[in-house]
Design a protein around this motif. Structure first.
Motif, short mmCIF file in Angstrom:
data_model
loop_
_atom_site.label_atom_id
_atom_site.label_comp_id
_atom_site.label_asym_id
_atom_site.label_seq_id
_atom_site.Cartn_x
_atom_site.Cartn_y
_atom_site.Cartn_z
N THR A 111 0.65 -0.93 -0.03
CA THR A 111 -0.12 0.13 0.07
C THR A 111 0.84 1.29 0.05
OG1 THR A 111 -1.50 -1.31 1.38
CG2 THR A 111 -1.88 1.18 1.01
N ARG A 112 0.70 2.11 -0.92
CA ARG A 112 1.39 3.36 -1.07
C ARG A 112 0.28 4.53 -0.26
NH1 ARG A 112 4.34 5.06 -6.25
NH2 ARG A 112 5.56 6.14 -4.80
N SER A 113 0.97 5.61 0.00
CA SER A 113 0.24 6.68 0.58
C SER A 113 -0.87 7.44 -0.12
CB SER A 113 1.47 7.75 1.32
OG SER A 113 1.99 8.36 0.09
N GLN A 114 -0.46 7.36 -1.22
CA GLN A 114 -1.64 8.05 -2.23
C GLN A 114 -2.57 6.91 -2.65
OE1 GLN A 114 1.48 7.49 -3.04
NE2 GLN A 114 2.01 7.34 -5.07
N HIS A 115 -2.66 5.71 -2.13
CA HIS A 115 -3.56 4.88 -2.54
C HIS A 115 -4.92 4.92 -1.89
CE1 HIS A 115 -0.82 1.44 -4.52
NE2 HIS A 115 -0.68 2.55 -5.30
#
Length: 332
Positions: A233-237
């Motif tokens: 999981t990326r912060s912008q997802h």
């Protein structure tokens, strides 16, 4: 976890006239190099001599935020053991597998030794799994709505139970909801962790800071839809709604692999079973991907163990289904 490029022969690899031929060594190296590994780091070293192939863990390959305990590194090495064993069988040899160092020796990074003992044709199933090594890839999108057949599910369940590993399907909406809650929790924790996010960005092929030549993942290969959205999981997802996530989980075929103990040897065994099951799925024409990162959190492992009534410690979630064809699809 996914493969990147064939594993190159490292210094110290040798053969004798009575041992592996150059073509044999190339076959073994190619098979090992196609094993899935955390961030494509290939954290192993393969050496050969006579009719023996030795796989060692490269513990110096460390992902301090993603994999602080080395769990995924050992899962990766376990997957490489499966590929190595199948490659020896494909070369027409009976194979003896010894896990870990010999008694009385001090070689903590020794993962496994595979020795060719006598000429023996591989079984049909072994041949199918070996040929699946080059076709296996990670499918991080929603699957086709077509459900798996009972025969396919039983075959995968039997494969997952290899190497003293407990395998079971996630069944029913109650279990799906429990898994969704745990995965959603882990995704929120990692999305807010700036140190984790910084390390992940450094390992993206197009991320800032570059990528080590021995590994890396493409940002477009990260799952952003469906169940895969709560893997890496990326912060912008944007995270999926928990209710919707539970519905996706309930509609997919998701298997959990667990072992009686939670030690390095168990992680290796789980990695062996993971790859054995993945190759079985590939040979059946199925797509698959794995989720391990959320299970690095102690509370997530404990929660899944309790809510699913597992007889041991969970290490891997495997998703299986039929792929939806996409023009120009990238293998990862």
């Amino acid at each position: 976890m996914s493969w990147l490029r064939p594993h190159r022969r490292r210094a110290g690899t040798s053969t004798t006239e009575q041992g592996w031929s150059a073509e044999d060594v190339q076959t073994l190296e190619k098979a090992v190099g196609r094993a899935p590994s955390v961030h494509n780091t290939q954290p192993w070293e393969l050496t050969t001599s006579d009719r023996t192939a030795v796989l060692r863990e490269r513990s110096a390959v460390a992902l301090w935020q993603h994999d602080p305990e080395g769990r995924d590194r050992r899962l990766s090495c376990g997957a490489a053991v499966t590929n190595l064993f199948l490659a020896v069988r494909a070369l027409g040899w009976a194979a003896r597998l010894r896990r870990g160092p010999e008694e009385g020796t001090d070689d903590p990074e020794l993962v496994a030794t595979v020795t060719a003992t006598q000429r023996q044709h591989p079984s049909v199933a072994e041949g199918q799994r070996y040929r699946a090594i080059t076709r296996r890839s990670s499918y991080r999108r929603p699957f086709h709505e077509q459900p798996l057949s009972h025969v396919a599910r039983e075959a995968l369940l039997a494969a997952g139970g290899a190497a003293d590993v407990h395998a079971r399907w996630i069944t029913g909406f109650d279990e799906a909801s429990s898994v969704a809650e745990m995965l959603g929790y882990a995704a929120r924790v990692h999305r807010k962790d700036r140190y984790y996010q910084r390390e992940l960005a450094m390992w993206l092929v197009d991320g800032q800071g570059g990528v080590d030549p021995g590994g890396g993942i493409a940002s477009e290969d990260l799952g952003t839809e469906g169940v895969a959205a709560v893997g890496l999981t990326r912060s912008q997802h944007r995270l999926p709604d928990e209710q919707r996530l539970a519905e996706w989980i309930a509609n997919e075929s998701i298997m959990v692999l667990a072992t009686a103990t939670d030690d390095p040897a168990s992680h290796l065994r789980a990695g062996e079973a993971m790859q054995f099951t993945w190759l079985t799925a590939t040979s059946l024409g199925l797509a698959a991907s794995v989720i391990t990162q959320p299970l690095h959190l102690t509370e997530v492992r404990a929660g899944l163990r309790e809510r699913l009534g597992l007889p041991g410690f969970p290490h891997v979630l495997l998703r299986f289904g039929y792929p939806v064809p996409v023009p120009g699809q990238r293998r990862a």
